[in-house]
Scaffold this motif. Structure first.
Motif, PDB file in Angstrom:
ATOM      1  N   GLN A 290       0.840  -1.192   0.000  1.00 21.98           N
ATOM      2  CA  GLN A 290       0.000   0.000   0.000  1.00 21.98           C
ATOM      3  C   GLN A 290       0.871   1.236   0.000  1.00 21.98           C
TER       4      GLN A 290
ATOM      5  N   ARG B 187      -3.014   7.185  -5.605  1.00 20.96           N
ATOM      6  CA  ARG B 187      -3.723   5.924  -5.645  1.00 20.96           C
ATOM      7  C   ARG B 187      -5.145   6.047  -6.178  1.00 20.96           C
TER       8      ARG B 187
ATOM      9  N   GLN C 212      -7.933  -0.048  -3.115  1.00 22.27           N
ATOM     10  CA  GLN C 212      -7.609  -1.298  -3.776  1.00 22.27           C
ATOM     11  C   GLN C 212      -8.654  -2.362  -3.456  1.00 22.27           C
TER      12      GLN C 212
ATOM     13  N   GLU D  31      -8.970  -7.724  -6.847  1.00 16.70           N
ATOM     14  CA  GLU D  31      -8.408  -7.855  -8.197  1.00 16.70           C
ATOM     15  C   GLU D  31      -7.127  -7.047  -8.328  1.00 16.70           C
ATOM     16  N   MET D  32      -7.119  -5.843  -7.723  1.00 16.61           N
ATOM     17  CA  MET D  32      -5.952  -4.976  -7.828  1.00 16.61           C
ATOM     18  C   MET D  32      -4.796  -5.525  -7.009  1.00 16.61           C
ATOM     19  N   ASP D  33      -5.105  -6.245  -5.926  1.00 14.22           N
ATOM     20  CA  ASP D  33      -4.059  -6.769  -5.069  1.00 14.22           C
ATOM     21  C   ASP D  33      -3.238  -7.845  -5.785  1.00 14.22           C
TER      22      ASP D  33
ATOM     23  N   VAL E 235      -2.852  -8.211  -9.193  1.00 12.96           N
ATOM     24  CA  VAL E 235      -2.469  -7.896 -10.559  1.00 12.96           C
ATOM     25  C   VAL E 235      -0.969  -8.102 -10.745  1.00 12.96           C
TER      26      VAL E 235
ATOM     27  N   LEU F  16       1.948  -6.793 -12.439  1.00 14.75           N
ATOM     28  CA  LEU F  16       2.389  -5.608 -13.171  1.00 14.75           C
ATOM     29  C   LEU F  16       3.461  -5.946 -14.197  1.00 14.75           C
TER      30      LEU F  16
ATOM     31  N   ARG G 249      -4.335   0.333 -17.505  1.00 11.93           N
ATOM     32  CA  ARG G 249      -4.331  -0.596 -16.383  1.00 11.93           C
ATOM     33  C   ARG G 249      -3.063  -0.439 -15.550  1.00 11.93           C
TER      34      ARG G 249
ATOM     35  N   HIS H  83      -2.645   0.797 -11.405  1.00 18.20           N
ATOM     36  CA  HIS H  83      -2.056  -0.027 -10.348  1.00 18.20           C
ATOM     37  C   HIS H  83      -0.662   0.441  -9.919  1.00 18.20           C
ATOM     38  N   SER H  84      -0.093   1.437 -10.594  1.00 20.99           N
ATOM     39  CA  SER H  84       1.268   1.872 -10.277  1.00 20.99           C
ATOM     40  C   SER H  84       1.258   3.192  -9.526  1.00 20.99           C
TER      41      SER H  84
ATOM     42  N   GLN I  33       5.240  -1.198  -7.725  1.00 21.33           N
ATOM     43  CA  GLN I  33       4.412  -0.093  -8.215  1.00 21.33           C
ATOM     44  C   GLN I  33       5.275   1.045  -8.738  1.00 21.33           C
TER      45      GLN I  33
END
Length: 599
Positions: free
Chosen positions: A203, A213, A217, A220-222, A224, A226, A251, A255-256, A264
């Protein structure tokens, strides 16, 4: 590479006995001499900024004063003076800029005859300075031109020579043990704070978190991946599938974050390059990045953090300087030709060691070579480095001569280097040859040209340090994958060793790693200057150029291992392969060093 025998699972607490003689081979290079040198540069830059502001204010005052006299007004004007209310129109912005400048300059003047300098320590040392007490009323007493009371003599108290002398006395001549202790404390505090990164589960933290951010989150985002998103985006761009590439970029951006965890931050950095490549603006943006220089203060703060938390540069300096010291043990003149000298961080430790040499120091000649900098003063940095090193050598009574060269390395001729027959000659090139163009761009490879020049110089030793990477391929997706693997290690080691919101980490990721990654991803042809090869590729190049590799000094290797094991995270690696000393993280080789001489 087996790193288990190199590191234990935790840093052991060792009881190291110390001799009165602190001039042993490892003291000057694995100590924090370089960190002190950086502190000196930071203080010097701070003084120069303040002095420059004061001088600009004084010049502006001299230009404005006649206009006020024409108006019959007192100069400087009172705080509530508004020239637009008078009959004669007068530009107000310069006046108020001047007043603001004077106010700021006034803050920089001391209110005592001592300059208090705090080098990020708890204790403060006073440096005695001669001269008058700074006045509280700058307008009336210090810079009133009409009364002839501009305090040029008072400002001389803060001349560069005086401040540098004070810095040398306090920073460079102070008890090195105290400096080592202070920087060890810094390392420990970084470890403690960085350990909190692992508890934050990726986080973003801090008061900027919401800005970057956006949405909270979800599951699904947790999960991903990258890295996969980045590779798919690169593949889409290579195939000119702009719709898919744009979707992937959206996307990745979601998430970054530049303030998130290591993954990230890496994704944010690489997304910048992908976006520019997709838009076809990579070269233009990179040119802007080159001209938009990081301030020396920010750069040095980043370097200070890098050296305190990460052992690569200190281990590299130790390897190079010990190698040079061994070959120049009995030299009366030592000439070092340094390809890629930058700020000269490598040389303060060597200068200190030479000053302690039995029988006295040799004459030290350094030819500092740098790539020309953008703008109207391409040689500024390399010349400034020479001035600082010259002052440093003078302080330690080491005879010194410096020659600056700022041009493309492949254009340098043997006669430009002013080599004497009776000197011990060392060529040093640590981690900068990656910026030379290779055969994929120009058939007459600058890499070969520089190696041929070094062979003609016939040095006693050629110290070569390389950035170990395989991302110089002309094929974009191949290059992208290799760059992703390499930069992942760099972002991971920062995540493990440095708190996320540490300003020095942000500087490193943005201005060092970020700029390099952007060039690799978004630029092509001669504009892609980041072109590292593996140490095995450089080995073949160097042999083909007519060099013989020297055996790796086991004492240097073992001392580097011991120091890294004692002071740094257990996942840092020091190893060897084919007479190269390897530096890495979690089994991945990041840098490699070896020494050579012409056959």
């Amino acid at each position: 590479m087996d790193q288990n025998p190199i590191f234990s699972s935790s840093i052991a607490t060792l009881n190291v006995s110390q001799e009165e003689d602190t001039t042993s081979s490892e003291e000057y290079d694995f100590s924090d001499v370089v960190l002190n040198y950086i502190n000196q540069m930071l203080m010097e830059e701070d003084f120069e900024k303040k002095n420059s502001m004061f001088q600009e204010s004084s010049a502006l005052q001299a230009a404005e004063k006649p206009f006020y006299e024409i108006l019959g007004e007192k100069y400087p004007p009172p705080p509530d003076y508004n020239p637009l209310l008078h009959d004669v129109h007068l530009e107000s912005e310069p006046i108020w800029s001047f007043r603001k400048g004077v106010e700021e300059a006034n803050k920089f003047l001391p209110d005592d005859n001592n300059l208090i300098v705090n080098l990020e320590r708890n204790e403060e040392r006073k440096i005695s300075m001669t001269g008058s007490r700074g006045k509280k009323n700058v307008h009336r007493e210090d810079i009133e031109v009409e009364e002839g009371r501009r305090s040029n003599k008072q400002m001389a108290v803060f001349s560069e020579e005086a401040v540098q002398k004070a810095m040398f006395d306090m920073v460079l001549l102070g008890d090195e043990g105290e400096c080592d202790s202070a920087n060890s404390t810094l390392r420990e505090s970084l470890k403690i704070e960085a350990s909190k990164n692992l508890k934050q589960n990726g986080q973003t933290t801090g008061h900027y978190a919401d800005k970057f951010r956006g949405k909270k989150q979800n599951s699904e985002m947790d999960v991903v991946d990258l890295r996969k998103l980045l590779i798919r985006c690169a593949q889409a761009i290579a195939a000119d599938d702009r719709m898919t590439a744009s979707e992937m970029l959206k996307r990745i951006r979601l998430h970054s974050s530049p303030l998130g965890d290591g993954s990230q931050r890496l994704a944010h950095c690489f997304a910048d390059g992908l976006e520019a490549r997709l838009a076809g603006t990579g070269s233009q943006i990179y040119s802007i990045l080159l001209h938009k220089k990081t301030s020396a203060s920010d750069f040095l703060k980043g370097q200070h953090l890098f050296m305190a938390a990460i052992p690569f540069k200190k281990a590299s300096t130790f390897f190079a300087n010990q190698t040079i010291n061994d070959v120049a043990e009995n030299a009366s003149i030592l000439h070092i030709v340094d390809f890629g000298i930058l700020y000269g961080f490598q040389w303060p430790g060597l200068i200190q060691r030479l000053s302690k040499r039995k029988g006295g120091p040799p004459k030290l000649r350094i030819t500092g070579i740098d790539f020309p900098q953008p703008g109207f003063r391409p040689a500024d940095r390399v010349q400034e480095t020479g001035r600082r090193l010259r002052d440093y050598a003078e302080e330690f009574s080491v005879p010194f001569e410096y020659h600056a060269i700022a041009q493309k390395w492949e254009t340098i001729q043997l006669e430009d280097l002013k080599i004497y027959k009776d000197e011990v000659l060392v060529v040093n090139c640590v981690y900068q040859a990656r910026k030379l163009l290779d055969e994929t761009v120009i058939s007459d490879s600058p890499r070969s040209a520089v190696l041929n020049l070094v062979r003609k110089m016939n040095p006693n030793v050629f110290v070569h340090g390389v950035t170990n990477g395989a991302y110089s391929s002309p094929y974009f997706v191949t290059r992208f994958r290799e760059a992703l693997f390499r930069f992942s290690s760099m972002f991971d080691l920062l995540e493990t060793n440095v708190p996320r919101e540490h300003p020095g980490r942000i500087i490193i990721e943005r201005d060092l790693l970020g700029k390099a990654a952007f060039n690799v991803i978004a630029c092509e042809g001669s504009e892609r200057v980041e072109r590292p090869e593996t140490y095995k590729q450089w080995h073949l190049r160097t042999v083909r150029a007519g060099f013989m590799q020297l055996p790796l000094n086991k004492d240097i290797l073992n001392k580097a291992k011991d120091n890294v094991k004692l002071f740094y995270h257990k996942d840092f690696v020091v190893d060897e392969d084919s007479q190269w000393m390897l530096l890495g993280w979690k089994g991945r080789v990041i840098f490699a060093l070896s020494s050579w001489r012409p056959m």
